[in-house]
Design a protein around this motif. Structure first.
Motif, PDB file in Angstrom:
ATOM      1  N   LEU A  14       0.504  -0.970  -0.231  1.00 47.27           N
ATOM      2  CA  LEU A  14       0.167   0.235  -0.066  1.00 47.27           C
ATOM      3  C   LEU A  14       0.968   1.642  -0.405  1.00 47.27           C
ATOM      4  N   LYS A  18       1.243   4.301  -2.996  1.00 49.53           N
ATOM      5  CA  LYS A  18       0.481   5.722  -2.829  1.00 49.53           C
ATOM      6  C   LYS A  18       1.215   6.499  -3.788  1.00 49.53           C
ATOM      7  N   LYS A  43      -4.635  -6.500  -3.954  1.00 53.36           N
ATOM      8  CA  LYS A  43      -6.200  -5.927  -3.375  1.00 53.36           C
ATOM      9  C   LYS A  43      -6.133  -4.570  -2.029  1.00 53.36           C
ATOM     10  N   CYS A  44      -4.510  -4.357  -2.486  1.00 56.55           N
ATOM     11  CA  CYS A  44      -4.535  -3.291  -1.255  1.00 56.55           C
ATOM     12  C   CYS A  44      -4.530  -1.767  -2.291  1.00 56.55           C
ATOM     13  N   LEU A  46      -8.059  -1.325  -3.734  1.00 58.82           N
ATOM     14  CA  LEU A  46      -9.070  -1.073  -2.706  1.00 58.82           C
ATOM     15  C   LEU A  46      -8.988  -0.420  -1.816  1.00 58.82           C
ATOM     16  N   LYS A  47      -7.762  -0.651  -1.282  1.00 63.53           N
ATOM     17  CA  LYS A  47      -8.580   0.810  -0.231  1.00 63.53           C
ATOM     18  C   LYS A  47      -8.527   1.611  -0.525  1.00 63.53           C
ATOM     19  N   LEU A  48      -7.809   1.799  -1.557  1.00 62.74           N
ATOM     20  CA  LEU A  48      -7.980   3.775  -1.828  1.00 62.74           C
ATOM     21  C   LEU A  48      -8.541   4.263  -2.361  1.00 62.74           C
ATOM     22  N   THR A  49      -9.702   4.510  -1.715  1.00 66.97           N
ATOM     23  CA  THR A  49     -11.444   4.567  -1.980  1.00 66.97           C
ATOM     24  C   THR A  49     -10.483   6.612  -2.709  1.00 66.97           C
ATOM     25  N   SER A  70     -15.941  -2.369  -5.339  1.00 70.57           N
ATOM     26  CA  SER A  70     -16.159  -1.721  -3.975  1.00 70.57           C
ATOM     27  C   SER A  70     -15.250  -0.411  -3.970  1.00 70.57           C
ATOM     28  N   PHE A  71     -14.293   0.024  -5.167  1.00 72.64           N
ATOM     29  CA  PHE A  71     -13.858   0.613  -5.660  1.00 72.64           C
ATOM     30  C   PHE A  71     -14.491   1.978  -5.949  1.00 72.64           C
TER      31      PHE A  71
END
Length: 286
Positions: A14, A18, A43-44, A46-49, A70-71
């Motif tokens: 992640l 970033k 998959k990390c 998908l945490k960057l919304t 979910s993105f």
């Protein structure tokens, strides 16, 4: 080819991802992970919304995560030149998408979910260079779609719903085994193959009066005369064969013009320059 999730075996954490986020000229947050030898969707990501644009093109991804939907922040998703055979149903949750590029994969018609019809914000959809012979009928709900690429596929007939998409102005169907009906000398109709013809669709509002008349004459020749009326809502989308109105579908990122294996061989022999990268150019398919 690296076995890891990044170029030269670098692990795509992640933190690393970033650092790859850049701001576009129009103020959007863009994450470019193109041509990095990625085999598994990170998959990390998908945490960057707060990411608006995601470019994972020119990799080796075979499957998208089931929770890709979910993105929700995505406006542009570029997955061209991977090894995708299907798209998960949850992609229909990405209702903010305006540009989706799935060209040069291994998609078959059974691998396209009906939820594609939920992406009503789409303006550009590129499905070229796959193994498609039909599209989900639910796509008739894509009323905002302006450009559609389905070139280099296995279409024999045009999708019926194309005529109800009133904002559709360009459809690239080049190099499909299309068939059409043509009248013979006795007034009978027979089916002809057009596997190698250059076939494009354009909205009648995009044509000048002279070109429109020529297209109507050609169409009447293919259908044995009679033609079809202009209809309501701004007219029809006409099939145009010998008159080139445009040479390909404009997309926000480049589309591979050769198959994956050939492209990967050529990229080893000729390292692309900055102005050839997918994230920085607008390429017109020839």
């Amino acid at each position: 080819m690296p076995k890891g999730n990044g170029a030269k075996g670098e692990k795509l954490t992640l933190k690393v991802i970033k650092k790859a986020i850049r701001m576009t000229l129009d103020g959007r947050r863009r994450l470019t992970l193109s041509n990095m030898g990625i085999t598994i969707f990170p998959k990390c990501v998908l945490k960057l919304t707060n990411v608006d644009e995601l470019d994972l093109s020119r990799n080796l991804i075979q499957k998208l995560p089931d929770n890709i939907g979910s993105f929700w922040s995505l406006r542009l998703l570029d997955l061209h030149s991977n090894k995708l055979e299907s798209v998960p149903e949850s992609i229909g949750n990405l209702v903010g998408l305006t540009h989706l590029n799935l060209s040069n994969n291994r998609l078959i018609s059974a691998g396209l979910p009906s939820s594609l019809g939920s992406l009503t914000g789409l303006k550009s959809l590129n499905l070229g260079m796959n193994q498609l012979d039909s599209l989900p009928p639910t796509m008739e709900a894509l009323d905002g779609l302006q450009e559609l690429g389905i070139f280099d596929n296995l279409f024999i007939n045009l999708p019926e719903f194309l005529k109800v998409l009133r904002n559709l102005t360009k459809v690239n169907m080049k190099r499909n085994p299309l068939s059409y009906v043509q009248g013979d000398s006795e007034g009978m109709h027979k089916e002809q193959s057009q596997a190698e013809e250059d076939v494009y669709l354009v909205h009648e509002s995009s044509l000048c009066r002279t070109c429109l008349k020529r297209c109507q004459e050609q169409r009447d020749g293919f259908t044995g005369g009679g033609g079809r009326g202009g209809g309501e809502g701004g007219g029809e989308v006409f099939e145009e064969i010998t008159i080139r109105i445009y040479h390909g579908l404009m997309v926000p990122n480049s589309v591979a013009s050769v198959n994956q294996d050939v492209w990967r061989i050529s990229k080893v022999e000729h390292k692309p320059t900055n102005d050839q990268t997918a994230s920085q150019t607008i390429v017109q398919v020839e």
